[in-house]
Design a protein around this motif. Structure first.
Motif, PDB file in Angstrom:
ATOM      1  N   SER B 220       0.836  -1.206   0.000  1.00  0.00           N
ATOM      2  CA  SER B 220       0.000   0.000   0.000  1.00  0.00           C
ATOM      3  C   SER B 220       0.865   1.249   0.000  1.00  0.00           C
ATOM      4  N   TRP B 231      -4.157   8.419  -3.440  1.00  0.00           N
ATOM      5  CA  TRP B 231      -3.113   7.574  -2.855  1.00  0.00           C
ATOM      6  C   TRP B 231      -2.536   8.194  -1.598  1.00  0.00           C
ATOM      7  N   PHE B 236      -4.112   4.038   4.199  1.00  0.00           N
ATOM      8  CA  PHE B 236      -3.910   3.037   3.156  1.00  0.00           C
ATOM      9  C   PHE B 236      -3.497   1.656   3.672  1.00  0.00           C
ATOM     10  N   PHE B 240      -5.779  -1.566   2.941  1.00  0.00           N
ATOM     11  CA  PHE B 240      -5.298  -2.670   2.107  1.00  0.00           C
ATOM     12  C   PHE B 240      -5.383  -3.996   2.862  1.00  0.00           C
TER      13      PHE B 240
END
Lengths: 309, 435
Positions: B220, B231, B236, B240
């Motif tokens: 990630s 992003w 993240f 993930f």
């Protein structure tokens, strides 16, 4: 073929003494197929230091200058020019999107057709603000996000502030392209169509970024090969309106070829700024705002598109 | 447990030869692999120009497929390690299925990342010039570690079964016998060996959890360490991981159903297993949904300029059909199905699992590509093809080929080794009877 094999050793030797060989070398090229087979040894021997460190004697007749060899070694190219800190100032009030910078850059770096290292953006920051032309190149950041993520040190930051790519080392993972917020990097999806066969076999130089290689990343290099010769980068030299001014921050001077400015004065007086300052990338490229413009903003491409539709 | 009952368990669980169906299945997978290989050879000779990736979309379905493989491989650690350490026994028959999914997926994750490289011939540069500062190098390190731990977690519990298979020489052929002999002839089932093996498995189970978290967190970070809208998120890693457990559990449910019906394993992979796995799937889907809400709602509330373009593209724009398809397939529908007891019967659970897997594949695509189409500076001075992305046949062929390859490894594994651990099943039954 045979000939080129036997001369490989000599080739390496000559590369060490490019300068010296200019004296009294044969005019005939002994390293190509069309060379006469009977290069006569002159009998005069020259002592050379081989790459392994041994002293070898070679006949003078076999020496020749090798102009296509990189002027500096990879190790030197990775260090940079001592004592320098290169900067660029881009004056938006002078740009009318002639794109001479772009074509000169594309031509000199043999960039694949369709791709560009210099891009000229028609920008409009908000609905009611004035549009302007914004040329962008690699920002040669002092905190380069691309260098941070490179897994193999193929893209690197030099002491003189320039960020370069070693195409002989790049593995083509394209992480740097994802990391660069300025979208400045291009990828050689195939062998560049602008590279001749002759050029393609030449050794790659980080400083000239030529020849570009399939499967590796390319971008604006601030033309350190030109700087070493005391010349300006191609985009600077090509611009008829003096949009780009290039120079050394340590000397506090930048020049567009015809005018020279004190960098700190220029930035102070014209309220220079850098792109995306909030990201903390610390670019080496400064912009002067598009005030008191030399040309009105006219987007010909857009007009043509509008007419079509 | 009586000897005859033991005998029966062993006979039912020994690996079986491919039937007609099995042969057709292998044939299809092999064909897909070969087509993928041909496409890759084309890519090697012509360069990445055969893909639809260009300077803006510089990562396409290869990378999303890589993320998918890494994600699904996490299930090995969930079923084997997490459930083992928390002393859950019902999952024993599923451990080997989970572990072989992990090993085959992580193998193809490594392969597909090489496929994405512009210069695969310079792969060795990662070792001679590797920079420890780069998240790619972290990924190489943790994925390699995960691969080997997973392989050991597959191998150690296999040892007692190898010994059983060596006893049933008449049921196997010469080559397989040699293989079993090579892999497991040293195993004598002594108390000392069993103790040692259990300790080793316990240590590995503990180790694999942080490593599993690392592989997907680092994956990630390949995205989260950049500035790009979509992003640039501190959410993240967890986002993930939760998605990875979901798709992995979905994959296990699918595999459970296929093995159960194909090998007639109803006695071992029971309705109860589907019921329990169904509940786990619901929990994981809700967890993933929670992280999705975090991931999309917070930027959508602020609507910062670059985020706005990205989010509009997903919710109502160009990517909206795939976005809503992926979200409903990976989360909404499976939750709806599996919340009900009837939905947790084998067939509906299998369908829900399949939906999770398919939805998750597209979800990975949506994580990678739309972001790249929304750079900070407008897309300018490029050919028109640079402004869009739709994978070429070569990319599809390679992606599908890699998925087929992973399935092929699982298929061959089930042909060679018992997919349900025999010895462990016997031991558990004995313990159960004693209690």
């Amino acid at each position: 073929m045979e000939q080129s094999n036997t001369s490989r050793r000599d080739f390496l030797l000559t590369s060490l003494l490019t300068g010296m060989t200019a004296i009294g070398c044969s005019t005939k090229d002994p390293f190509t197929a069309d060379a006469p087979v009977d290069v006569k040894p002159s009998g005069e021997k020259v002592k050379l230091l081989s790459v392994d460190g041994e002293v070898i004697e070679v006949d003078k007749a076999f020496l020749k200058p090798v102009p296509q060899l990189p002027s500096v070694s990879n190790a030197e190219a990775r260090v940079g020019i001592p004592g320098k800190k290169f900067v660029m100032v881009i004056d938006l009030s002078r740009c009318k999107s002639l794109k001479k910078c772009q074509s000169a850059c594309d031509h000199m770096h043999h960039v694949h057709s369709g791709q560009n290292w210099v891009k000229v953006y028609p920008m409009q920051d908000a609905e009611h603000t004035s549009p302007y032309w914004q040329p962008t190149i690699c920002m040669h950041c002092d905190e380069p996000p691309c260098v941070k993520v490179c897994p193999v040190d193929a893209t690197f930051k030099r002491e003189d502030g320039i960020v370069l790519i070693d195409s002989d080392r790049c593995i083509g993972c394209r992480f740097c392209m994802a990391a660069c917020p300025y979208s400045t990097r291009v990828f050689n999806w195939e062998s560049p169509d602008t590279v001749s066969e002759e050029l393609a076999v030449q050794p790659y130089s980080c400083e000239s970024s030529v020849p570009q290689k399939k499967g590796t990343v390319g971008k604006c290099d601030f033309c350190p090969d030109m700087t070493r010769q005391g010349e300006l980068p191609h985009c600077v030299a090509a611009c008829p309106n003096g949009v780009f001014a290039f120079g050394d921050m340590n000397e506090d001077t930048v020049t567009n070829g015809s005018e020279t400015f004190r960098f700190s004065d220029l930035i102070r007086d014209k309220a220079g700024y850098r792109l995306m300052e909030d990201l903390g990338t610390k670019p080496s490229v400064y912009y002067l705002p598009p005030v008191n413009r030399n040309f009105p903003f006219e987007n010909k491409e857009q007009k043509a598109e509008d007419k079509k539709s | 447990m009586e000897n005859s009952a033991k005998q029966k368990v062993i006979e039912e669980l020994l690996p079986q030869k491919f039937g007609k169906q099995g042969k057709i299945w292998v044939g299809i997978l092999l064909t897909l692999c070969i087509i993928g290989l041909i496409a890759y050879i084309r890519q090697l000779s012509k360069g990445l120009v055969v893909t639809a990736m260009r300077d803006y979309v510089s990562w396409g379905i290869y990378i999303s497929n890589f993320v998918f493989f890494v994600a699904i491989s996490l299930v090995g650690s969930l079923i084997t390690a997490v459930l083992r350490l928390t002393d859950v026994h019902w999952s024993t028959p599923l451990t080997r299925i989970a572990e072989i999914i992990a090993v085959s997926a992580i193998t193809f994750a490594s392969i597909i990342i090489i496929v994405d490289m512009g210069r695969p011939d310079r792969f060795y540069n990662l070792f001679i010039h590797g920079r420890l500062q780069s998240p790619i190098v972290w990924d190489v390190i943790v994925i390699t570690t995960y691969f080997f731990i997973s392989l050991l977690l597959l191998y150690f519990p296999l040892l007692p079964d190898l010994q059983i298979m060596l006893r049933y020489k008449e049921k196997t052929n010469k080559w397989l016998y040699k293989l079993y002999h090579y892999l497991g002839s040293f195993w004598k089932n002594t108390a000392g060996q069993i103790k040692m093996s259990e300790r080793a498995i316990n240590i590995l189970s503990v180790t694999i959890i942080p490593v599993a978290f690392s592989i997907h967190t680092v994956t990630s970070w390949l995205f989260a360490t950049t500035y790009r809208p979509g992003w640039d998120s501190t959410n993240f890693g967890a986002y993930f991981i939760s998605g990875a457990f979901l798709v992995g559990a979905g994959g296990v449910v699918v595999a459970m159903y296929v093995f159960r019906t194909h090998y007639k394993l109803e006695k071992y992979i029971t309705d109860g297993h589907f019921d329990k796995m169904g509940k786990i799937l619901v929990m994981l889907a809700l967890l993933y949904l929670y992280f999705n809400v975090n991931e999309y709602l917070i930027p959508a509330f602020k609507m910062k300029k670059p985020e706005e373009e990205h989010l509009r593209g997903l919710f109502t724009g160009e990517f909206a059909p795939i976005f809503w398809f992926a979200v409903s397939m990976a989360m909404f529908f499976p939750i709806l199905i599996l919340l009900f007891k009837k939905g947790r019967k084998p067939l509906p659970a299998f369908i829900a699992g399949l939906m999770v897997v398919i939805g998750s594949w597209f979800k990975r695509y949506l994580i990678v590509t739309p972001t790249l189409l929304h750079p900070f500076l407008p897309m300018q001075d490029v050919p028109d093809s640079y402004r869009h992305y739709f994978p070429t046949w070569e990319e599809w062929a390679i992606a599908v080929g890699s998925l087929a390859g992973a399935l092929l490894i699982i298929t061959f594994f089930a042909r060679i080794f018992p997919i349900i651990p025999i010895q462990e099943t016997i031991t558990e039954t004995e313990q159960h009877e004693k209690a």
